[in-house]
Enzyme design. Structure first.
Site, PDB file in Angstrom:
ATOM      1  N   ASP A 215      14.482   0.088   3.172  1.00 19.62           N
ATOM      2  CA  ASP A 215      14.812  -0.336   4.250  1.00 19.62           C
ATOM      3  C   ASP A 215      15.232  -1.357   4.533  1.00 19.62           C
ATOM      4  O   ASP A 215      17.047  -1.018   3.877  1.00 19.62           O
ATOM      5  CB  ASP A 215      13.463  -0.090   5.433  1.00 19.62           C
ATOM      6  CG  ASP A 215      13.942  -0.351   6.649  1.00 19.62           C
ATOM      7  OD1 ASP A 215      13.265   0.246   7.700  1.00 19.62           O
ATOM      8  OD2 ASP A 215      15.152  -0.689   7.217  1.00 19.62           O
TER       9      ASP A 215
ATOM     10  N   PHE B 293      11.956   5.383  12.192  1.00 21.03           N
ATOM     11  CA  PHE B 293      10.976   5.067  10.966  1.00 21.03           C
ATOM     12  C   PHE B 293       9.912   6.537  10.764  1.00 21.03           C
ATOM     13  O   PHE B 293       9.836   7.059  11.664  1.00 21.03           O
ATOM     14  CB  PHE B 293      10.359   4.140  12.039  1.00 21.03           C
ATOM     15  CG  PHE B 293       8.701   3.195  11.306  1.00 21.03           C
ATOM     16  CD1 PHE B 293       9.660   1.897  10.907  1.00 21.03           C
ATOM     17  CD2 PHE B 293       8.057   3.687  11.306  1.00 21.03           C
ATOM     18  CE1 PHE B 293       8.801   0.991  10.207  1.00 21.03           C
ATOM     19  CE2 PHE B 293       6.704   2.684  10.275  1.00 21.03           C
ATOM     20  CZ  PHE B 293       7.464   1.649  10.210  1.00 21.03           C
TER      21      PHE B 293
ATOM     22  N   GLU C  25       7.975   2.750  -5.161  1.00 19.84           N
ATOM     23  CA  GLU C  25       8.252   1.845  -4.614  1.00 19.84           C
ATOM     24  C   GLU C  25       8.101   3.276  -3.378  1.00 19.84           C
ATOM     25  O   GLU C  25       8.708   4.451  -3.575  1.00 19.84           O
ATOM     26  CB  GLU C  25       9.268   0.948  -3.872  1.00 19.84           C
ATOM     27  CG  GLU C  25       8.974  -0.196  -2.911  1.00 19.84           C
ATOM     28  CD  GLU C  25       8.127  -0.785  -2.385  1.00 19.84           C
ATOM     29  OE1 GLU C  25       8.030  -1.528  -1.650  1.00 19.84           O
ATOM     30  OE2 GLU C  25       7.102   0.124  -1.556  1.00 19.84           O
ATOM     31  N   ASP C  26       7.448   3.328  -2.052  1.00 21.42           N
ATOM     32  CA  ASP C  26       8.236   4.216  -0.850  1.00 21.42           C
ATOM     33  C   ASP C  26       9.071   4.355  -0.697  1.00 21.42           C
ATOM     34  O   ASP C  26       9.870   5.143  -0.543  1.00 21.42           O
ATOM     35  CB  ASP C  26       7.166   4.281  -0.091  1.00 21.42           C
ATOM     36  CG  ASP C  26       6.277   3.311   0.222  1.00 21.42           C
ATOM     37  OD1 ASP C  26       5.757   3.000   1.895  1.00 21.42           O
ATOM     38  OD2 ASP C  26       7.480   2.092   0.165  1.00 21.42           O
TER      39      ASP C  26
ATOM     40  N   ARG D  38      -1.316   7.098   7.029  1.00 22.26           N
ATOM     41  CA  ARG D  38      -0.977   6.985   5.533  1.00 22.26           C
ATOM     42  C   ARG D  38      -1.498   8.023   4.607  1.00 22.26           C
ATOM     43  O   ARG D  38      -1.910   8.644   3.904  1.00 22.26           O
ATOM     44  CB  ARG D  38      -1.802   5.785   4.845  1.00 22.26           C
ATOM     45  CG  ARG D  38      -1.245   4.164   5.372  1.00 22.26           C
ATOM     46  CD  ARG D  38      -1.799   3.630   4.607  1.00 22.26           C
ATOM     47  NE  ARG D  38      -1.554   2.234   4.956  1.00 22.26           N
ATOM     48  CZ  ARG D  38      -0.356   1.567   4.547  1.00 22.26           C
ATOM     49  NH1 ARG D  38       0.720   2.209   3.823  1.00 22.26           N
ATOM     50  NH2 ARG D  38      -0.150   0.641   4.689  1.00 22.26           N
TER      51      ARG D  38
ATOM     52  N   LYS E  52       0.615  -1.171   0.194  1.00 26.79           N
ATOM     53  CA  LYS E  52       0.010   0.043   0.184  1.00 26.79           C
ATOM     54  C   LYS E  52       1.002   1.708   0.302  1.00 26.79           C
ATOM     55  O   LYS E  52       0.667   1.935  -0.213  1.00 26.79           O
ATOM     56  CB  LYS E  52      -0.878   0.044   0.979  1.00 26.79           C
ATOM     57  CG  LYS E  52      -1.837  -1.451   1.087  1.00 26.79           C
ATOM     58  CD  LYS E  52      -2.864  -0.389   2.089  1.00 26.79           C
ATOM     59  CE  LYS E  52      -3.523  -1.574   2.862  1.00 26.79           C
ATOM     60  NZ  LYS E  52      -4.537  -1.343   3.810  1.00 26.79           N
TER      61      LYS E  52
END
Ligand SMILES: O=P(O)(O)OC[C@H]1O[C@H](OP(=O)(O)OP(=O)(O)O)[C@H](O)[C@@H]1O
Ligand SMILES: Oc1ncnc2c1N=NC2
Ligand SMILES: [Mg+2]
Ligand SMILES: [Mg+2]
Length: 213
Positions: free
Chosen positions: A133, A182, A129-130, A195, A64
């Site tokens: 990591d 994060f 992609e966001d 989100r 998502k």
């Protein structure tokens, strides 16, 4: 340099200087990348991608978290033309991948049926992609996609994280390199929260406890 290096000292903004939804006020510690800066960087990435495009592109959103970057990037791609003055025909694919629980990476669950993969055969794919990591998600996704012999596969990630847990994977297009914290917002979540936040922010310890599962 390939990307904007966000070093935490000089880049963190106070929440007081931006519009932050009331319901998240106490769960965030700072704004790392304001929405306007994200959009300006995405506009530039779109220009680079079109300049290097050699033909129609299958743009693949990794749900998502990738959805906001995907939506804005595709909008900017449509506004550009190649060096030869040609527009780039796009088709859109959406795949869902999940691996995070709280702020920890677990087993990568890839929902990609073989039928869907047939769409990729012989095509030029751009995966959107966001964040990269640990790099686990992208390495596993690429391994699966390669089995369907696409013509080419390139990856655009808005963020890469400077973390010792990285497997060293580096995408073809990167917006920003961020510190080992994060982050949430711009479709990046923590257990499905945040989100609906426009800016990329650092979650606070209180926020991690409040929304822990
Ligand atoms: O490089 P990695 O350590 O694998 O982490 C990056 C991946 O993890 C997150 O997805 P998540 O599992 O949170 O699912 P979501 O996209 O639905 O939020 C993020 O959106 C990337 O897809
Ligand atoms: O910082 C992050 N914020 C949200 N989601 C993810 C992150 N890193 N891997 C997945
Ligand atoms: Mg994801
Ligand atoms: Mg997530």
């Amino acid at each position: 340099k390939m990307w904007i290096d966000v070093n935490s000292e000089s880049f963190q903004y106070s929440l007081d200087h931006f519009v932050i939804p009331d319901h998240y006020e106490t769960a965030l510690s700072s704004v790392l990348i304001p929405h306007g800066v994200i959009m300006d960087r995405v506009e530039k990435l779109a220009k680079l991608i079109v300049q290097e495009a050699t033909g129609p592109l299958v743009v693949c959103c990794v749900l998502k978290g990738g959805h906001q970057f995907f939506a804005d990037l595709v909008n900017y791609i449509k506004k550009n033309v190649t060096r030869g003055g040609n527009s780039v025909p796009l088709s859109l694919e959406f795949i869902k991948v999940k691996s995070y629980h709280n702020d920890v990476s677990g087993d990568v669950k890839l929902s990609l049926t073989d039928d869907e993969c047939k769409e990729f055969q012989g095509k030029n794919i751009l995966i959107v992609e966001d964040i990269i990591d640990t790099g686990k998600t992208m390495v596993q996704l690429l391994a699966k996609l390669r089995k369907f012999s696409p013509e080419s596969v390139k990856v655009a990630s808005l963020l890469i994280k400077k973390t010792p847990l990285s497997n060293g994977y580096i995408p073809d297009y990167v917006g920003f390199a961020i510190p080992n914290a994060f982050v949430v917002g711009y479709a990046l979540d923590y257990n499905e929260y945040f989100r609906d936040l426009d800016h990329i922010c650092v979650i606070s310890e209180h926020g991690k406890e409040k929304y822990a599962v």
